[in-house]
Design an enzyme around this catalytic site. Structure first.
Site, PDB file in Angstrom:
ATOM      1  N   ALA A  66       1.157  -1.292   0.337  1.00 28.44           N
ATOM      2  CA  ALA A  66      -0.015   0.302   0.097  1.00 28.44           C
ATOM      3  C   ALA A  66       1.037   1.273   0.110  1.00 28.44           C
ATOM      4  O   ALA A  66       1.879   1.130   0.442  1.00 28.44           O
ATOM      5  CB  ALA A  66      -0.837  -0.101   1.691  1.00 28.44           C
ATOM      6  N   GLU A 109       0.354  -9.963  -0.923  1.00 24.82           N
ATOM      7  CA  GLU A 109      -1.389 -10.043  -1.009  1.00 24.82           C
ATOM      8  C   GLU A 109      -1.570 -10.408  -2.286  1.00 24.82           C
ATOM      9  O   GLU A 109      -2.253 -11.245  -3.078  1.00 24.82           O
ATOM     10  CB  GLU A 109      -1.915  -9.338   0.010  1.00 24.82           C
ATOM     11  N   GLU A 129       4.026  -4.988   7.222  1.00 24.34           N
ATOM     12  CA  GLU A 129       2.972  -4.832   8.050  1.00 24.34           C
ATOM     13  C   GLU A 129       3.171  -3.794   9.373  1.00 24.34           C
ATOM     14  O   GLU A 129       3.093  -2.593   9.932  1.00 24.34           O
ATOM     15  CB  GLU A 129       1.360  -4.750   7.964  1.00 24.34           C
TER      16      GLU A 129
HETATM   17  C1  HXC Z   1       5.173   5.433  -0.767  1.00 23.08           C
HETATM   18  C2  HXC Z   1       6.785   3.546  -1.110  1.00 23.08           C
HETATM   19  C3  HXC Z   1       6.781   2.583  -0.489  1.00 23.08           C
HETATM   20  C4  HXC Z   1       5.519   2.450  -0.072  1.00 23.08           C
HETATM   21  C5  HXC Z   1       8.612   2.741  -1.738  1.00 23.08           C
HETATM   22  N1  HXC Z   1       8.577   3.643  -1.458  1.00 23.08           N
HETATM   23  N2  HXC Z   1       8.064   1.960  -0.751  1.00 23.08           N
HETATM   24  N3  HXC Z   1       6.151   4.815  -1.072  1.00 23.08           N
HETATM   25  N4  HXC Z   1       4.550   3.739  -0.060  1.00 23.08           N
HETATM   26  N5  HXC Z   1       4.900   1.253   0.651  1.00 23.08           N
HETATM   27  C6  HXC Z   1       8.488   4.617  -2.132  1.00 23.08           C
HETATM   28  C7  HXC Z   1      10.018   5.273  -1.064  1.00 23.08           C
HETATM   29  O1  HXC Z   1       9.751   6.044  -0.209  1.00 23.08           O
HETATM   30  C8  HXC Z   1      11.178   6.040  -2.179  1.00 23.08           C
HETATM   31  O2  HXC Z   1      10.614   7.566  -2.230  1.00 23.08           O
HETATM   32  C9  HXC Z   1      10.779   5.471  -3.924  1.00 23.08           C
HETATM   33  O3  HXC Z   1       9.569   4.292  -3.347  1.00 23.08           O
HETATM   34  C10 HXC Z   1      11.692   4.036  -3.029  1.00 23.08           C
HETATM   35  O4  HXC Z   1      12.449   3.637  -2.642  1.00 23.08           O
HETATM   36  P1  HXC Z   1      13.443   2.872  -1.500  1.00 23.08           P
HETATM   37  O5  HXC Z   1      12.817   3.072   0.037  1.00 23.08           O
HETATM   38  O6  HXC Z   1      14.678   4.080  -0.991  1.00 23.08           O
HETATM   39  O7  HXC Z   1      14.257   1.996  -2.332  1.00 23.08           O
HETATM   40  P2  HXC Z   1      14.717   1.020  -1.044  1.00 23.08           P
HETATM   41  O8  HXC Z   1      16.225   1.731  -0.413  1.00 23.08           O
HETATM   42  O9  HXC Z   1      15.502   0.261  -2.212  1.00 23.08           O
HETATM   43  O10 HXC Z   1      13.862   0.197  -0.333  1.00 23.08           O
HETATM   44  C11 HXC Z   1      13.122  -0.697  -0.648  1.00 23.08           C
HETATM   45  C12 HXC Z   1      11.883  -1.200   0.241  1.00 23.08           C
HETATM   46  C13 HXC Z   1      11.391   0.214   1.318  1.00 23.08           C
HETATM   47  C14 HXC Z   1      12.819  -2.305   1.106  1.00 23.08           C
HETATM   48  C15 HXC Z   1      10.802  -1.680  -0.600  1.00 23.08           C
HETATM   49  O11 HXC Z   1      10.788   1.371  -0.323  1.00 23.08           O
HETATM   50  C16 HXC Z   1      10.840  -0.137   2.086  1.00 23.08           C
HETATM   51  O12 HXC Z   1      10.309  -1.009   2.622  1.00 23.08           O
HETATM   52  N6  HXC Z   1       9.064   0.393   0.928  1.00 23.08           N
HETATM   53  C17 HXC Z   1       8.016  -0.103   2.428  1.00 23.08           C
HETATM   54  C18 HXC Z   1       7.923  -1.366   2.088  1.00 23.08           C
HETATM   55  C19 HXC Z   1       6.781  -1.229   3.400  1.00 23.08           C
HETATM   56  O13 HXC Z   1       6.611  -1.652   3.887  1.00 23.08           O
HETATM   57  N7  HXC Z   1       5.397  -2.206   2.314  1.00 23.08           N
HETATM   58  C20 HXC Z   1       3.920  -2.183   3.014  1.00 23.08           C
HETATM   59  C21 HXC Z   1       3.120  -1.698   2.964  1.00 23.08           C
HETATM   60  S1  HXC Z   1       1.252  -1.765   4.121  1.00 23.08           S
HETATM   61  P3  HXC Z   1      11.541   9.253  -2.431  1.00 23.08           P
HETATM   62  O14 HXC Z   1      10.663   9.945  -2.797  1.00 23.08           O
HETATM   63  O15 HXC Z   1      11.983   8.733  -1.571  1.00 23.08           O
HETATM   64  O16 HXC Z   1      12.172   8.415  -3.546  1.00 23.08           O
HETATM   65  C22 HXC Z   1       0.148  -2.582   3.218  1.00 23.08           C
HETATM   66  C23 HXC Z   1      -1.040  -3.266   3.639  1.00 23.08           C
HETATM   67  C24 HXC Z   1      -2.072  -3.424   2.824  1.00 23.08           C
HETATM   68  O17 HXC Z   1       0.877  -2.680   1.922  1.00 23.08           O
HETATM   69  C25 HXC Z   1      -3.141  -3.325   3.053  1.00 23.08           C
HETATM   70  C26 HXC Z   1      -4.011  -4.029   2.358  1.00 23.08           C
HETATM   71  C27 HXC Z   1      -3.847  -3.421   0.732  1.00 23.08           C
END
Ligand code: HXC
Length: 254
Positions: A66, A109, A129
């Site tokens: 998300a 998912e 999450e």
């Molecule tokens: C918004 C995101 C994002 C996300 C990455 N980005 N994941 N933006 N939402 N989920 C953005 C970053 O902010 C960044 O933008 C750019 O993408 C590149 O990401 P980086 O972090 O710089 O890359 P990297 O260092 O390679 O790390 C990759 C990563 C990390 C490990 C995947 O980005 C990360 O941990 N992302 C979050 C993953 C996460 O927690 N997902 C679950 C979400 S909750 P900028 O502008 O800074 O360059 C969920 C709930 C589901 O999914 C509910 C039901 C639908």
């Protein structure tokens, strides 16, 4: 709504590839992407020319979950009002996930909602999450344990640790791991499925998915009905005739 967050490609006859296209945000699933998937899949479901779909992302990420920035500051009521992505889970035709790179949170998912998952060797699957204080919301606590077993699922949802493509393969979350980019392999499998009898493919998918939530006895009766119903199709005549005549079957979808 811009159509660009979800590219629609036609890589093989009767195959549509949907490509989530927000590479700058690692394909984080914002409202626009969810809406595009929710409106595109029913259209493909209703189109008899479409027999199999591939859901793919970009080179570095299938989907990183998300969109966290979109959700910052949301209240519980805002989240309740949000549209969920039901499109994949209720899609009646075979759908293959091609996972290159990250499949995290909602991205993992989405892959779980597909029928077959292929991944590249750099793929990483995870349900992070909990690190945000969140509970998975699109099947991570339900579909994941049904696919990988309780302990593997608990490991993923309670630690938030990512697992490699090879570990995902071992757990049964992934069917095949491809070096480099897995899109071509997913398209190849989709083309293979698209050459089969499409109504039969739908009956098989329904039997597998609906049967999984039933007692075995009822599920076996469902399978028997699906088996019998397939005999009503012209494609069964074609398939049997082709076998007897030692030629390739040409399934017309009737
Ligand atoms: C918004 C995101 C994002 C996300 C990455 N980005 N994941 N933006 N939402 N989920 C953005 C970053 O902010 C960044 O933008 C750019 O993408 C590149 O990401 P980086 O972090 O710089 O890359 P990297 O260092 O390679 O790390 C990759 C990563 C990390 C490990 C995947 O980005 C990360 O941990 N992302 C979050 C993953 C996460 O927690 N997902 C679950 C979400 S909750 P900028 O502008 O800074 O360059 C969920 C709930 C589901 O999914 C509910 C039901 C639908």
């Amino acid at each position: 709504m811009s159509a660009n967050v979800l590219l629609v490609e036609h890589p093989a006859p009767h195959v549509v590839l949907l490509r989530i296209n927000r590479p700058e945000a690692l394909n984080a699933l914002n409202a626009e992407v969810r809406e595009a998937i929710n409106t595109t899949l029913p259209r493909l479901d209703a189109d008899p020319e479409v027999r199999c779909v591939v859901l793919a992302g970009s080179e570095k990420s299938f989907a990183a979950g998300a969109d966290i920035k979109e959700r910052a500051g949301m209240s519980a009521v805002d989240v309740m009002k949000m549209s969920t992505t039901r499109g994949i889970a209720v899609f009646s035709k075979p759908i293959i996930a091609a996972v290159n790179g990250f499949a995290l949170g909602g991205g993992c998912e989405y892959a779980l909602q597909c029928d077959i998952v292929v991944a590249n060797d750099r793929a990483r699957f995870g349900q992070p999450e909990i690190k945000l204080g969140l509970v998975p919301g699109a099947g991570g606590t339900q579909r994941l344990p049904r696919v990988v077993g309780k302990h593997n699922a608990m490991y993923m949802v309670l630690t938030g640790n990512m697992v490699s493509a090879q570990d995902a393969l071992r757990m049964g979350l992934v069917c095949e791991v491809v070096e480099g980019n897995c899109d071509a392999r997913a398209i190849e499998l989709a083309a293979q499925i698209a050459a089969m009898a499409p109504l039969t493919a739908r009956l098989i998918k329904e039997a597998v998915n609906s049967g999984a939530d039933m007692a075995l006895d009822a599920a076996l009766r469902l399978e028997t009905r699906a088996h019998q119903l397939a005999f009503a199709t012209e494609d069964v005549r074609e398939g049997i005739a082709a076998f007897i005549e030692k030629r390739q079957a040409r399934f017309g979808g009737n």
